[in-house]
Scaffold this active site. Sequence first.
Site, PDB file in Angstrom:
ATOM      1  N   HIS A 282       0.824  -1.208   0.000  1.00 40.77           N
ATOM      2  CA  HIS A 282       0.000   0.000   0.000  1.00 40.77           C
ATOM      3  C   HIS A 282       0.858   1.258   0.000  1.00 40.77           C
ATOM      4  O   HIS A 282       0.661   2.157   0.817  1.00 40.77           O
ATOM      5  CB  HIS A 282      -0.939   0.003   1.206  1.00 40.77           C
ATOM      6  CG  HIS A 282      -1.888  -1.154   1.242  1.00 40.77           C
ATOM      7  ND1 HIS A 282      -2.565  -1.546   2.379  1.00 40.77           N
ATOM      8  CD2 HIS A 282      -2.275  -2.021   0.269  1.00 40.77           C
ATOM      9  CE1 HIS A 282      -3.314  -2.596   2.104  1.00 40.77           C
ATOM     10  NE2 HIS A 282      -3.151  -2.910   0.825  1.00 40.77           N
ATOM     11  N   VAL A 283       1.783   1.360  -0.919  1.00 41.07           N
ATOM     12  CA  VAL A 283       2.668   2.526  -0.992  1.00 41.07           C
ATOM     13  C   VAL A 283       1.848   3.768  -1.349  1.00 41.07           C
ATOM     14  O   VAL A 283       0.981   3.721  -2.227  1.00 41.07           O
ATOM     15  CB  VAL A 283       3.767   2.319  -2.050  1.00 41.07           C
ATOM     16  CG1 VAL A 283       4.811   3.413  -1.937  1.00 41.07           C
ATOM     17  CG2 VAL A 283       4.401   0.952  -1.894  1.00 41.07           C
TER      18      VAL A 283
END
Length: 569
Positions: free
Chosen positions: A485-486
């Site tokens: 989940h950058v």
Amino acid sequence: MKVVSPNIVAGTRVNVENTKIDYIIVGAGSSGCVLANRLSEDTDKNVLLIEAGGSDRSVFVQMPSALSYPMNMPRFNWGFESQPEPYLDNRRINCPRGKGLGGSSSINGMVYVRGHAKDFDAWEAAGAEGWNYQNCLPYFRKAETWIDGANEYRGDDGPLAVSNGNGMKNPLYRAFIGAGAAAGYPTTEDYNGYQQEGFGAMHMTVANGMRGSTARQYLKPAAKRSNLTVLQDCLVVGLSMEGRVVSGVEVVRDGQSSTIMAMKEVILAAGAIGSPALLQASGIGPAPALQNAGINIRHELPGVGENMQDHLEAVIQFRCKKPITLNNKLGLLAKGMIGARWLAFRSGLGATNHFESCAFVRSKAGVEWPDIQYHFVPGAISYDGKSAFSGHGFQFHVGPNKPKSRGSLRLSGRDKLHAPEILFNYMQDDYDIETFRTCVKLTREIVEQAPFAEYADAEIQPGASVSSDDEIDAWIRAHAETAYHVSCTAKMGREDDPMAVVDSACRVLGISGLRVIDSSVFPEITNGNLNAPTIMLAERAADMIRGLPLLDAANVPVFEHADWRSTQR
């Protein structure tokens, strides 16, 4: 939609097929496909979507349960990894990012989580004017078709189909929800609706048994529009600028370079790694970092590549007393039968991501909204499919959803555009360490509840020998994994915020003709998986670009635990 192979000559300026392009969108991922669809609805505007990868035509992409395969294929994954992480025993952490039509929505776990309402109120408080929950909710509704039909929180005529997969047929899913209730937590009928907090069924972007990527749900329906062109296998390596005005993009295709011009705007939708890297490669970013990389400074923006956030999770596994888990579906014969049924009917275990129940809980009293997330799986197997427990087991994916640690992205040279130096600094902040300890302890408590009594056996990992705070901390440092989940590397904010990169209309500060519209502009990471809020962001930003009136704000209540100040559940 035209998929073209223009004759690009090195050093020349070209328009694709001699067409005047109004909007160039860089990246055909979760946001880029949405933008391509919505902007091309204006038939008098020509839209060019440029994608470095190729087609999404693969059974491994389209079959939901095959999600681990494209994530491990260079054809579909950029294959980034972090620098040695100093607070994770100097391990390099894998950082998959999608390449090809659909981007990360073609390789992700298809989990649909909007985030908590207060996440978006926090965005606005951080300087993203107008991006509060009541303003964002209409665009979540616009984007989706919820299997149970529309209500004041859910939509029923959007491109994105959302369902629960196989309807929690495996009894372990309901045991997990029941155990949460037995431990004193609330249950929720719809964590994407009125009440996120609690245990309940999990939602996924699966349509008629197939992965609901943005390529399939947004780009494919726009295919017949003559004003939309998709250019695949084309690498954008920089922005064409005249002073502080962006006029086009520099591309390389088949070893030849060129510049493609935009009449109105260039929109970066290359993701939380690709967009800030492209800005830096074009001389837009922190001056010291650009100087160190030998990149000519065109416009100083200190926040480009900063504020990086991601979700880290631990996988806690237990033996199962009954042979009902996915671990007996891992042999070639079993996989073949699952695949055959899916190919014939788009049903069965091939039509789900296996994350069919979940939970959002608060880590302690005084926390206003959930900061811990659970994904439950009725099997004991690694997310990437590379390893599995030899017997029967089940597992909890759990981690802090509101981490305090912050990382950064840097280029070591302009030619390193697609090999940036990434440092997440996972677990740098004491809050993250303390919350991870809580995750392990709460999981063990949940498994001890009566609904798991007929299923749960000995703990596989971390194992009974890991019990003290120091032992738990050490195990987390050695085993925690990214949840993929950058975000937040080109944050949205006010002009007086020295770390802001874009304004509330996603326009790059101090630059004309350039926007960034993807998860990099999140001011703070949301409470859950990021595909849904990224799609919402693109839906709302598309209306801004087109000059349309924004959808009327919602006016709906949101659940808040009455005793959150004094109790944890």
